[in-house]
Design an enzyme around this catalytic site. Structure first.
Site, mmCIF file in Angstrom:
data_model
loop_
_atom_site.group_PDB
_atom_site.id
_atom_site.type_symbol
_atom_site.label_atom_id
_atom_site.label_comp_id
_atom_site.label_asym_id
_atom_site.label_seq_id
_atom_site.Cartn_x
_atom_site.Cartn_y
_atom_site.Cartn_z
ATOM 1 N N CYS A 151 0.604 36.920 33.571
ATOM 2 C CA CYS A 151 0.621 38.360 33.345
ATOM 3 C C CYS A 151 1.132 39.114 34.561
ATOM 4 O O CYS A 151 0.395 39.883 35.189
ATOM 5 C CB CYS A 151 -0.762 38.832 32.947
ATOM 6 S SG CYS A 151 -1.148 38.226 31.317
ATOM 7 N N ARG A 209 10.405 19.772 53.437
ATOM 8 C CA ARG A 209 11.201 19.994 52.217
ATOM 9 C C ARG A 209 12.406 19.059 52.139
ATOM 10 O O ARG A 209 12.812 18.671 51.040
ATOM 11 C CB ARG A 209 11.632 21.451 52.125
ATOM 12 C CG ARG A 209 12.787 21.835 53.022
ATOM 13 C CD ARG A 209 13.093 23.316 52.919
ATOM 14 N NE ARG A 209 11.955 24.097 53.370
ATOM 15 C CZ ARG A 209 11.437 25.110 52.706
ATOM 16 N NH1 ARG A 209 11.940 25.476 51.560
ATOM 17 N NH2 ARG A 209 10.420 25.775 53.201
ATOM 18 N N GLY A 268 12.120 21.854 59.106
ATOM 19 C CA GLY A 268 12.941 22.975 58.676
ATOM 20 C C GLY A 268 14.354 22.614 58.282
ATOM 21 O O GLY A 268 15.156 23.499 57.983
ATOM 22 N N PRO A 320 9.884 16.755 59.272
ATOM 23 C CA PRO A 320 10.566 17.226 58.056
ATOM 24 C C PRO A 320 9.603 17.318 56.879
ATOM 25 O O PRO A 320 8.735 16.458 56.701
ATOM 26 C CB PRO A 320 11.619 16.144 57.805
ATOM 27 C CG PRO A 320 11.056 14.909 58.426
ATOM 28 C CD PRO A 320 10.203 15.359 59.593
ATOM 29 N N TYR A 344 9.169 34.468 47.691
ATOM 30 C CA TYR A 344 10.307 34.795 48.542
ATOM 31 C C TYR A 344 11.665 34.631 47.863
ATOM 32 O O TYR A 344 12.597 34.113 48.450
ATOM 33 C CB TYR A 344 10.275 34.088 49.907
ATOM 34 C CG TYR A 344 9.671 32.712 50.007
ATOM 35 C CD1 TYR A 344 8.579 32.498 50.851
ATOM 36 C CD2 TYR A 344 10.193 31.636 49.308
ATOM 37 C CE1 TYR A 344 8.026 31.243 50.980
ATOM 38 C CE2 TYR A 344 9.639 30.370 49.440
ATOM 39 C CZ TYR A 344 8.559 30.189 50.281
ATOM 40 O OH TYR A 344 8.013 28.937 50.410
HETATM 41 C C1 LIG Z 1 6.255 23.934 57.483
HETATM 42 C C2 LIG Z 1 6.331 23.174 58.727
HETATM 43 C C3 LIG Z 1 7.150 22.049 58.804
HETATM 44 C C4 LIG Z 1 8.040 21.596 57.681
HETATM 45 O O1 LIG Z 1 8.999 22.517 57.332
HETATM 46 P P1 LIG Z 1 10.078 22.137 56.210
HETATM 47 O O2 LIG Z 1 10.911 23.346 56.071
HETATM 48 O O3 LIG Z 1 9.334 21.822 54.971
HETATM 49 O O4 LIG Z 1 10.821 20.949 56.737
HETATM 50 C C5 LIG Z 1 7.118 21.324 59.973
HETATM 51 N N1 LIG Z 1 6.330 21.692 61.019
HETATM 52 C C6 LIG Z 1 5.538 22.768 60.971
HETATM 53 C C7 LIG Z 1 4.690 23.109 62.127
HETATM 54 C C8 LIG Z 1 5.509 23.544 59.835
HETATM 55 O O5 LIG Z 1 4.736 24.635 59.795
#
Ligand SMILES: *Cc1c(COP(=O)(O)O)cnc(C)c1O
Length: 432
Positions: free
Chosen positions: A355, A287, A243, A285, A328
């Site tokens: 579309c 994104r 995240g 990690p 989103y």
């Molecule tokens: C989606 C997710 C991640 C990665 O989240 P990012 O925002 O892409 O870093 C890590 N662990 C779990 C369990 C997730 O669902």
């Protein structure tokens, strides 16, 4: 920087993007190996090299291809998978089973079988009905698996509601109600097919603050203490999820240490106070590794000037290859790659060819006044959850992925063909 403007053109990891568009066609995703590895090096420097007994698993859902998983392996990363398909990608990439973590809130029996067969390193248990499934499979196969339990720490991280996962009202993780959580932990500890190792959390995505991480880490450790007290069981592993925020527009990227230093300090301090051996710590990690490493190249087609309202510039992709704006309200920026030097001072709406009126890639895109059909538009920061969320809406084949690295380029995923789109379709003549 992997993005450069030279001779009026956008270059990406040493490659002229206008040439890439010509040679590979559009729309096309382009991924920079240099940028991916820079981010992985940052994880090494800020976390893996700094703290012993740690690991980083790339959340493969962000960009799941065999080439990407090879890059993970080469750079000392584990991976996290959440489905049979992601696991199959890992198997096809020859990714070492012991370095795979299996997440997911509704793992299917067939997926668990596949994971046990392949020797997946850690199961991340995400619900009450999962243990009996794992036990059934392990009993049949005479195997035992490592597992940690994902909790819902009840902490609200500040980000878009659809990507908040750590608050109590969530489909992810085991809620921390006394009569729900502890019996489950007990079941895992007592199971002859499960080696209970610890706890997991993932509080949300695209985070730029560390306070929610620290709060949730404290919740994790509170439960470590409670598990020790109630069952005498030690915790060997904590996973604090992913995240970590990436740059899409003009966000200020935080170094991994900004999140992980206070998390590690909390964990060490509290384990030391409890007199327990410091646990292995994992992160996931997604994104922050791949978002900025990707761009999408499009060819501009129809331009509609709705007088006094707005100008629509249509590109040859759309929500089928980037659903995030529609899903989103994700925002992007970009550049006209063949006019990268020109002043981008006209505001237009960059729309796709699907579309749906919501098929907008950039609501207020800045482009040069002379934008015209045939120009190449590059959207930045599309490396995460673009390709991996692609669909075939309007029967559009999914675009391919070109990997670029220091001026070299090659397909990592070829574009889907119309024949491939049709390959599973049948006309059931005898019932029609
Ligand atoms: C989606 C997710 C991640 C990665 O989240 P990012 O925002 O892409 O870093 C890590 N662990 C779990 C369990 C997730 O669902």
């Amino acid at each position: 920087m992997v993005k450069e403007i030279k001779n009026g053109r956008l270059y990406f990891d040493g490659c002229d993007t206008v040439e890439l568009a010509k040679n590979y066609g559009t729309p096309v995703y382009v991924m920079s190996q240099t940028d991916i590895e820079d981010k992985m090096n940052a994880v090494h420097k800020d976390f893996l090299d700094k703290y012993p007994n740690t690991h980083a698993a790339f959340a493969s859902k962000a960009f799941c291809t065999t080439a990407m998983l090879k890059i993970c392996e080469k750079n000392g990363f584990s991976i996290d998978v959440v489905s049979g398909g992601e696991l199959f990608t890992a198997i096809k990439a020859g990714f070492p089973g012991e370095k795979i973590e299996f997440n997911g809130n509704n793992k299917q029996l067939s997926e668990i079988e596949m994971a046990v067969d392949y020797g997946v390193g850690t199961f991340i248990i995400d619900g009450l009905q999962e243990i009996p499934l794992i036990e059934k499979v392990c009993k049949e196969k005479g195997k035992k698996v490592n597992a940690i339990i994902r909790i819902t720490p009840g902490v609200a991280a500040s980000t878009h509601d659809y990507i908040v996962t750590g608050k109590k009202d969530s489909k992810f993780g085991v809620p921390l109600d006394d009569d729900v959580f502890f019996p489950l932990v007990k079941q895992a500890i007592d199971s002859e097919y499960i080696n209970f190792r610890g706890l997991h959390m993932h509080i949300g995505s695209q985070l730029f603050e560390n306070d929610a991480f620290v709060k949730a880490t404290n919740v994790l450790v509170d439960n470590v203490a409670e598990i020790k007290k109630r069952f005498g069981a030690d915790t060997y592993e904590l996973n604090v999820g992913g995240g970590f925020g990436a740059i899409y527009i003009n966000e200020e990227r935080k170094p991994y240490s900004f999140f992980l230093d206070p998390i590690m300090e909390t964990i060490y301090k509290r384990f030391d106070e409890m007199g327990m051996a410091r646990p292995e710590v994992g992160i996931e990690p997604g994104r922050s590794i791949v978002a900025e490493a990707g761009i999408t190249l499009y060819t501009v087609g129809q331009i509609k000037d709705v007088k006094g309202i707005r100008k629509y510039v249509a590109i040859d992709g759309g929500m089928y290859e980037n659903i995030r704006p529609a899903l989103y309200q994700a925002e992007y920026t970009g550049v006209v790659a063949n006019k990268a030097d020109a002043v981008h001072d006209q505001t237009v709406t960059l729309c796709g060819k699907c579309c749906e009126s919501g098929d907008i890639i950039i609501q207020n895109a800045k482009v040069p006044g002379d934008i015209e059909a045939g120009d190449i538009f590059a959207t930045y920061s599309t490396g995460a959850y673009g390709f991996s969320m692609a669909s075939n809406y309007n029967s559009n084949p999914t675009p391919g992925v070109v990997l670029v690295h220091n001026g070299k380029s090659a397909w990592a995923v070829k574009p889907q063909t119309y024949e491939q789109l049709m390959q599973n379709q049948e006309i059931p003549a005898d019932i029609m």
